[in-house]
Design a protein around this motif. Structure first.
Motif, PDB file in Angstrom:
ATOM      1  N   ALA A   1       0.941  -1.165  -0.085  1.00 54.65           N
ATOM      2  CA  ALA A   1      -0.031   0.092  -0.010  1.00 54.65           C
ATOM      3  C   ALA A   1       0.876   1.391   0.048  1.00 54.65           C
ATOM      4  CB  ALA A   1      -0.845   0.244   1.144  1.00 54.65           C
ATOM      5  N   THR A   2       0.283   2.409  -0.513  1.00 54.17           N
ATOM      6  CA  THR A   2       0.919   3.568  -0.578  1.00 54.17           C
ATOM      7  C   THR A   2       1.201   4.106   0.853  1.00 54.17           C
ATOM      8  OG1 THR A   2       0.375   4.135  -2.924  1.00 54.17           O
ATOM      9  CG2 THR A   2       1.297   6.058  -1.386  1.00 54.17           C
TER      10      THR A   2
ATOM     11  N   LEU B   1      -3.636   1.987  -9.920  1.00 52.51           N
ATOM     12  CA  LEU B   1      -4.782   1.469  -9.093  1.00 52.51           C
ATOM     13  C   LEU B   1      -4.828  -0.044  -8.804  1.00 52.51           C
ATOM     14  CD1 LEU B   1      -7.335   2.464  -8.047  1.00 52.51           C
ATOM     15  CD2 LEU B   1      -8.423   1.768 -10.380  1.00 52.51           C
TER      16      LEU B   1
ATOM     17  N   PRO C   1      -0.728  -0.359  -6.066  1.00 50.70           N
ATOM     18  CA  PRO C   1      -0.135   0.839  -5.830  1.00 50.70           C
ATOM     19  C   PRO C   1       1.336   1.062  -5.547  1.00 50.70           C
ATOM     20  CG  PRO C   1      -2.298   0.362  -4.475  1.00 50.70           C
ATOM     21  CD  PRO C   1      -1.841  -0.776  -5.311  1.00 50.70           C
TER      22      PRO C   1
ATOM     23  N   THR D   1      -6.441   3.497  -2.659  1.00 45.24           N
ATOM     24  CA  THR D   1      -5.023   3.022  -2.292  1.00 45.24           C
ATOM     25  C   THR D   1      -4.517   3.966  -1.674  1.00 45.24           C
ATOM     26  OG1 THR D   1      -4.554   4.819  -4.406  1.00 45.24           O
ATOM     27  CG2 THR D   1      -5.548   2.419  -4.934  1.00 45.24           C
TER      28      THR D   1
END
Length: 987
Positions: free
Chosen positions: A74-75, A132, A135, A157
């Motif tokens: 994940a970001t 998307l 991420p 995201t």
């Protein structure tokens, strides 16, 4: 680096090892302070000069966290840049620490370097889909792209973001773009389990507390601003002995610009790499063309226009030299990227740029920066000159070339304040309602939002900390359809405000509207320029740049234009683009663009006034001119020459500055300053009175002052007075009469009364009309009907005028109020103006009245701008000016042939128009409950049968078992319905 060992112990061993090998001198003070604040979990604002390692200071802790806590898919880090090019630059620069840390970890570890992604307006749809689906750990984006992500499925995201880095925070904090970003950051925090840590970076900003407030919103921010050791090598050059008596010959034609062009060319030729900054795109293009012509030995024709001759369009002689390239916002991103790469690699020696290169893009080893004309502000000058010596500890070399003697004084003051580090104060916009309207539609586009939660979120953003509840509710009323869309269609409701449930829900199309018409940068209606016949033409083709609408209207197929220092032949002009082919070596017209000029800030104006006062009081003014030139600095260090030499003025610059002030004092007996303003009266060549207020306080003060003066003259004499404001004063033109012309008393106002006059007059000004158009577009009231295509500026103006005619009937209309607020707070500096009025009333500022036989030296420069205002600015389309269009129907019938109007119109056209307006035409019918609501709002009460005739498709209301047609057969056809809820009850 041993003394910094304690600071580095907070990082993992691989990170410490890489940093020690890459930076043996150790961390900078800015890095040490930033790491302390970040390690303590504080929000931080890092303020330090260019080349002090701010970006690495913000990133290193985040990069190290991936060594200690592996990626989760994940970001975690969000980097926001105001410039797309700066984001690309940061992505490239991150490769070095990422690869270095990975090497230091070694092969045996299972460490996986974090992934980096970029999402901006230039990102391809396929890449957006990839971001998307997977991420990146670190996402680099822009304020606008963050807003779009939050208004789409991409928001999911961002649910793991821990750190937000806002670079060049000063570039957005004082604008509506910053208010837009502040709300986006609060929307982002609402998605997270706890608010993300915010880190702001800026090289030049004041006051620190105000920018920290913008960055943190309702949360505290620690300011890291270590003392600066930045070295500046600054000089002001004038290439002629007397700027008021320029030689007349075939090449120079009595202009200052050919002398500047040759001097700039000489300095560029002697250096390896140079960035030349100009204050407008037109000057950048023209100077680039002349530098290349000089490199090729091309002499201009006797009638040639130099870089900044007054006029619309000049000529390029098609020089093939690659000495210089133009870099500005109207050059395509591909060309700008290539120019930046060529300058860094040494393939290009000179770039002539506008503010497009002002922010922190690393341009490599730039030897010097040359500034043409006085920069807009000290902060801007520091940013620009900081492009040279971008490395830690390197000096920044800046050379300034003023264009005229008045510009020389302004340049000298700017350079002096650069040396002192005295930067203008920045103010965060207060309660911009147009931005709030846009973000409100976006926030509820994907699902219901509780009104009280949205109210609390908005108030956490610094620009809205003091937002009145009445203004908030007025914006919701606007979006919920309070105002009549029958008069203007775009006033139809965008959200459903359920007051009982306390929720906001986006109506159908709300998300598309927010995404396609969002953002804060005004649409200027520019034409895109594309290469004809290129592949991918269906996706837009290869873009060269863009041209002003008026420039295109003056062009024809077959014309050759110069854009980005390259000649192009126009092959076709369509409704939204200009198709061109290369015309290398051919002479071409140089383009022009219309835009808003930035005025001098009032505090810089006060410093300029004090500087003029000190020069006027100097004993150096009475010395022999030739003697001063020979003996400056060495024999008269206690006088004016040594003062100017210390700033960095060369001998010619010193002599011209002193001569300019001396001649003004001889002409009027005094010199305008921070403590004395001069009202000069004289009769011009047309036999009319010119009244000139000489004041250094800048356009933001003089423009509202001129508005009040014009209103006073109109009330006293019934005459419409042309009052033109500039940075150096106000020029009035009055007809000669039997009575004496007004004098200094014309400019004396009661401070409170002055502010009231400006408030009253602003709604009838061209400025207000233009700002209303831009505010309405931001509030989604003037959406682009064909997203991705050009919207002509004249159409925007007509639509805005139609909306304004409706809106002005409602004093509480939020966007009318916002346009007035923007004019009075963001464009005008009313606090400074009323402060000056108080000082005049208290005799701390003196108004001196003089009458002269001919314009004084200071007045001549003001009159030059006055003439330009009427030759060019007032030739613009009038649609932005508030004027009612009145049509006499009898006269119109006479003009159309004398018969009744209905007799000369096509009956089929009348019938078709009636069907469309009544929503009976197939392509104008509506759907569902929302459609019924629109029908009742647009057409008024309707029977069930009338509703059924206007509903598209199977004619059922959503959620019902029976159709509307069934209602008509159920005995209720005679009833007329006014609310959609009444119709639903019958289903």
């Amino acid at each position: 680096m041993a003394e910094h060992g304690g600071a580095m112990t907070r990082f993992s061993a691989p990170t410490r090892a890489w940093f020690a090998s890459a930076f043996p001198a150790g961390p900078t003070p800015a890095q040490l302070g930033a790491w302390d604040a970040i390690a303590a979990g504080q929000n931080a604002l890092v303020i330090a000069p260019t080349g002090s390692g701010k970006t690495l200071a913000a990133f290193l802790s985040a990069l190290d966290s991936f060594v200690q806590r592996p990626s989760t898919g994940a970001t975690r880090v969000l980097y926001i840049s105001p410039l797309k090019a700066l984001g690309v630059d940061v992505e490239r620069n991150l490769k070095l620490p990422l690869e270095g840390i990975a090497d230091a970890v070694g092969q045996e570890s299972d460490f996986v370097p974090p992934t980096v992604g970029v999402r901006s307006g230039d990102t391809l749809p396929s890449e957006r889909r990839r971001l998307l689906a997977k991420p990146p750990d670190i996402l680099i984006t822009t304020p606008e792209s963050l807003y779009l992500m939050l208004t789409s499925r991409a928001a999911e995201t961002l649910a793991g973001v821990e750190t937000v880095i806002v670079d060049e925070v000063h570039a957005v904090a004082g604008e509506k773009r910053g208010a837009h970003l502040a709300l986006s950051l609060e929307r982002l925090d609402a998605l997270l389990p706890h608010p993300a840590q915010r880190i702001g970076l800026s090289a030049t900003v004041e006051p620190h507390a105000e920018v920290a407030r913008f960055l943190g919103g309702a949360r505290p921010v620690e300011v890291v601003a270590p003392p600066s050791a930045k070295r500046w090598e600054l000089s002001v050059r004038v290439p002629v002995e007397d700027m008021a008596a320029l030689p007349e010959d075939d090449e120079r034609n009595g202009s200052m610009w050919p002398h500047i062009e040759r001097e700039v060319f000489q300095r560029v030729s002697e250096a390896r790499s140079t960035i030349v900054f100009a204050n407008s795109r037109r000057t950048a293009e023209r100077l680039t063309s002349r530098l290349n012509e000089l490199a090729d030995g091309v002499a201009p024709l006797p009638s040639a226009q130099p870089a900044m001759m007054p006029g619309q369009s000049g000529m390029s002689y098609g020089a093939e030299s690659g000495l210089a390239r133009a870099h500005h916002g109207s050059v395509s991103k591909e060309h700008r990227a290539q120019i930046e790469a060529d300058l860094k690699s040494g393939a290009l020696r000179c770039v002539v740029a506008t503010s497009s290169l002002e922010l922190g893009i690393d341009m490599g080893l730039v030897d010097q920066v040359i500034q043409i004309e006085a920069p807009f502000s000290v902060a801007s000058a520091l940013q620009r000159v900081g492009r040279a010596g971008h490395q830690v500890g390197a000096p920044s070399v800046g050379v300034f070339f003023p264009a005229h003697r008045g510009d020389l004084l302004a340049t000298a003051v700017t350079v002096r304040r650069m040396r002192e580090g005295a930067i203008e104060s920045l103010a965060v916009p207060t309660n911009p309602l147009d931005v709030l309207a846009q973000q409100t539609v976006a926030a509820c586009a994907l699902g219901p939002v509780k009104v009280e939660e949205w109210w609390a979120l908005v108030r956490r953003a610094a620009p809205y900390a003091n937002l009145p509840r009445s203004a908030f509710d007025a914006v919701l009323d606007l979006l919920a359809g309070k105002y009549p869309s029958a008069d203007f269609a775009e006033l139809r409701p965008r959200v459903v405000w359920d007051r009982e449930a306390g929720t906001l829900t986006g109506r159908p199309g709300a998300q598309r509207l927010a995404v396609t018409s969002g953002g804060t940068i005004p649409d200027r209606g520019l034409y895109g320029v594309f290469i004809v016949g290129t592949e991918e033409m269906s996706r837009g083709g290869r873009r060269v740049g863009e041209l002003d609408e008026e420039m295109v209207y003056e062009s024809r197929v077959g014309d050759v234009i110069s854009l980005g220092a390259t000649s192009w032949r126009i092959e076709e002009i369509t409704h939204d683009r200009v198709l061109v082919s290369p015309a290398f070596g051919h002479p071409g017209r140089l383009p022009f663009w219309h835009g808003d000029g930035l005025g001098r800030p009032a505090e810089l104006g006060r410093e300029l006034g004090a500087f003029q006062r000190s020069l006027a009081a100097s004993r150096g003014l009475s010395a022999d001119t030739e003697g001063r030139r020979r003996n400056q600095g060495e024999q008269d260090r206690a006088g004016a020459h040594s003062q100017l030499a210390a700033i960095g003025l060369d001998e010619n610059a010193q002599a011209n500055a002193l001569a300019y002030v001396r001649e003004q004092r001889e002409a009027t007996g005094t010199v305008p300053s921070d403590r004395e303003l001069v009202v000069e009266q004289f009769i011009d060549d047309l036999g009319e009175w010119r009244i000139v207020l000489h004041s250094p306080y800048g356009m933001a003060v003089h423009a509202p002052w001129a508005l009040a003066v014009a209103a006073r003259i109109r009330e006293r004499s019934g005459l419409e007075c042309s009052a033109v404001a500039a940075d150096d004063g106000i020029v009035l033109r009055l007809p000669v009469g039997d009575a004496e012309p007004p004098g200094a008393e014309l400019f004396v106002f009661d401070p409170e009364g002055l502010e009231e006059i400006v408030r009253r007059e602003i709604s009838g000004s061209a400025l207000f009309a233009a700002r209303f158009r831009e505010c309405a577009a931001r509030a989604l009231l003037l959406p682009n009907r064909r997203p991705g295509e050009r919207a002509p500026l004249w159409q925007q103006r007509l639509r805005a005028r139609s909306l304004l005619e409706v809106a002005q009937r409602y004093p509480e209309f939020p966007i009318v109020l916002e346009a007035a607020r923007e004019c009075l707070q963001d464009v005008y500096d009313l606090p400074a103006l009323t402060g000056i009025a108080r000082e005049i009333g208290a005799r701390r500022i003196r108004l001196t009245e003089v009458r002269s036989e001919k314009p004084s030296p200071f007045a001549r420069q003001l009159l030059f701008g006055y003439v330009g205002q009427f030759i060019y600015d007032l030739d613009a389309p009038l649609a932005d000016r508030h004027a009612a269009m009145l049509l006499d129907p009898v006269l119109l019938a006479d003009l159309l042939g004398g018969g009744k109007l209905r007799e000369i119109l096509d009956p089929e056209v009348i019938e078709r128009t009636e069907l469309e307006l009544q929503r009976l035409a197939p392509d104008r019918q509506l759907r569902g409950v929302e459609g019924v609501a629109d029908l009742l709002r647009i057409l008024g009460p309707l029977t069930a049968r009338e509703i059924a005739a206007r509903i598209e498709g199977p004619r059922r209301l959503s959620g019902g078992e029976a159709g509307v047609e069934t209602m008509a057969g159920g005995g209720v056809d005679s009833a007329r319905f006014t609310q959609p809820a009444e119709v639903e009850e019958l289903i």
